[in-house]
Design a protein around this motif. Structure first.
Motif, short mmCIF file in Angstrom:
data_model
loop_
_atom_site.label_atom_id
_atom_site.label_comp_id
_atom_site.label_asym_id
_atom_site.label_seq_id
_atom_site.Cartn_x
_atom_site.Cartn_y
_atom_site.Cartn_z
N TRP A 106 0.82 -1.30 0.03
CA TRP A 106 -0.10 -0.10 -0.16
C TRP A 106 0.99 1.20 0.07
O TRP A 106 1.72 1.39 0.86
CB TRP A 106 -0.94 0.00 1.28
N LEU A 138 -1.53 -1.12 -4.19
CA LEU A 138 -2.52 -0.06 -4.14
C LEU A 138 -2.21 1.11 -3.74
O LEU A 138 -1.16 1.42 -2.71
CB LEU A 138 -3.62 -0.46 -3.04
N SER A 139 -2.35 2.07 -4.49
CA SER A 139 -1.87 3.54 -4.04
C SER A 139 -3.20 4.39 -3.84
O SER A 139 -4.23 4.42 -4.66
CB SER A 139 -1.18 4.04 -5.35
N THR A 140 -3.13 5.13 -2.90
CA THR A 140 -4.35 6.04 -2.54
C THR A 140 -3.93 7.36 -2.30
O THR A 140 -2.86 7.74 -1.95
CB THR A 140 -5.00 5.41 -1.19
N ASP A 141 -4.89 8.44 -2.57
CA ASP A 141 -4.68 9.71 -2.45
C ASP A 141 -6.13 10.39 -1.88
O ASP A 141 -7.00 9.90 -2.49
CB ASP A 141 -3.96 10.33 -3.33
N LEU A 147 -5.15 11.68 -8.64
CA LEU A 147 -5.45 10.05 -8.77
C LEU A 147 -5.66 10.05 -10.35
O LEU A 147 -5.22 8.93 -10.83
CB LEU A 147 -6.44 9.59 -7.96
N ARG A 193 -7.19 4.42 -5.71
CA ARG A 193 -8.51 4.72 -5.03
C ARG A 193 -8.43 5.78 -4.28
O ARG A 193 -7.16 6.32 -3.45
CB ARG A 193 -8.57 3.18 -4.20
N ASN A 194 -9.34 6.76 -4.10
CA ASN A 194 -9.53 7.80 -3.28
C ASN A 194 -9.75 7.43 -1.99
O ASN A 194 -10.67 6.56 -1.70
CB ASN A 194 -10.63 8.82 -3.81
N PHE A 195 -8.85 7.85 -1.20
CA PHE A 195 -8.85 7.53 0.21
C PHE A 195 -8.46 8.43 1.18
O PHE A 195 -7.11 9.29 1.06
CB PHE A 195 -8.29 6.22 0.83
N LEU A 204 -10.06 -1.79 3.34
CA LEU A 204 -8.75 -1.83 2.52
C LEU A 204 -8.16 -3.31 2.58
O LEU A 204 -7.26 -3.64 1.61
CB LEU A 204 -7.84 -0.89 3.32
#
Length: 270
Positions: A106, A138-141, A147, A193-195, A204
């Motif tokens: 992640w 998984l990359s979130t922002d 994104l 994914r937006n997080f 998650l």
């Protein structure tokens, strides 16, 4: 900027993103939000603040939060974490995950994608060592616009010159005009994914490796501790956490302990 307006914006940004602003950062609010006000057709920052106060416009709140979010990123940033990933973390995973042959990674606050794509290229370069293994990244922002850029995998000449070895550029990118497009074989290795790190972490799943670099420095001590507590809850006891070079868990949480001799690398405390 009026003191009351600064306090209103600082409170809103803290609640929505964890960003802590002190009065000496008024210039930062003005420099980032004035262009946003102009793009929205408003007369200036005063009008933007008034709209925030009176309309409860959720999209405007998101736009303001996105404008204030720092999205600095580049390929193989700081180098050391990637060296540790290759020389410490992957060998540990080879032993600890030998049965399931599956590793989940992640990248929290992964911004425009250079960090997760750097990891993807590293794994692609070593695929002969990992036959039969599955790596999920998984990359979130919190920011939709970064994104969107990350998913597109398109970078300027300046962006690919920052940290990306020339051999990887030529191997995994196609030049299109003045930009470089990452090939599908690498883009498809990363999910986005937006997080928001302030939200609950339900949904998650579990992660063997977490990169959370250069984001907690913007949080106050309480939110840092809360976020690290939640990250701990997503990890097995033999997982690894990467923080930024200027970050530490000391005096903040006892959920993680430094990996001896490895700067910026932590493991969950038992």
């Amino acid at each position: 900027m009026k003191t009351a307006d600064f306090e209103f914006l600082a409170k809103m940004l803290s609640e929505r993103s964890g960003l802590m602003l002190t009065p000496d950062k008024v210039y930062l609010l003005e420099s980032r939000l004035t262009p946003l006000a102009r793009r929205l057709g408003l007369n200036g920052l005063d009008d933007l603040i008034q709209r925030l106060r009176t309309r409860g416009d959720e999209q405007l709140k998101r736009d303001v939060t996105n404008a204030m979010t720092t999205n600095e990123s580049f390929f193989f940033r700081d180098q050391t974490p990637f060296k540790l990933f290759d020389e410490v973390v992957l060998p540990a995973m080879a032993q600890g995950r030998a049965r399931e042959k599956r590793v989940r990674i992640w990248c929290a606050a992964g911004s425009t994608g250079q960090e997760p794509y750097s990891l993807a290229m590293m794994l692609k370069e070593r695929q002969h060592k990992w036959a039969g293994w599955t790596f999920e990244i998984l990359s979130t922002d919190i920011a939709d616009h970064v994104l969107a850029k990350a998913k597109a995998g398109r970078y300027s000449q300046f962006e690919v010159q920052r940290g990306l070895p020339i051999q990887l550029l030529m191997k995994y990118f196609d030049q299109e005009g003045e930009s470089w497009l990452l090939k599908p074989e690498i883009r498809n290795m990363v999910q986005f994914r937006n997080f928001n790190l302030l939200d609950r972490f339900s949904g998650l799943g579990r992660f063997d490796v977490v990169f959370c670099r250069n984001v907690l420095i913007y949080f106050d001590t309480t939110r840092k501790a809360e976020t690290l507590e939640k990250i701990h809850g997503t990890m097995p006891s033999d997982g690894f956490l990467f923080l930024g070079a200027a970050e530490t868990v000391l005096g903040i949480t006892e959920r993680f302990r430094p990996v001896k001799g490895q700067r910026g690398l932590y493991s969950p405390a038992s």
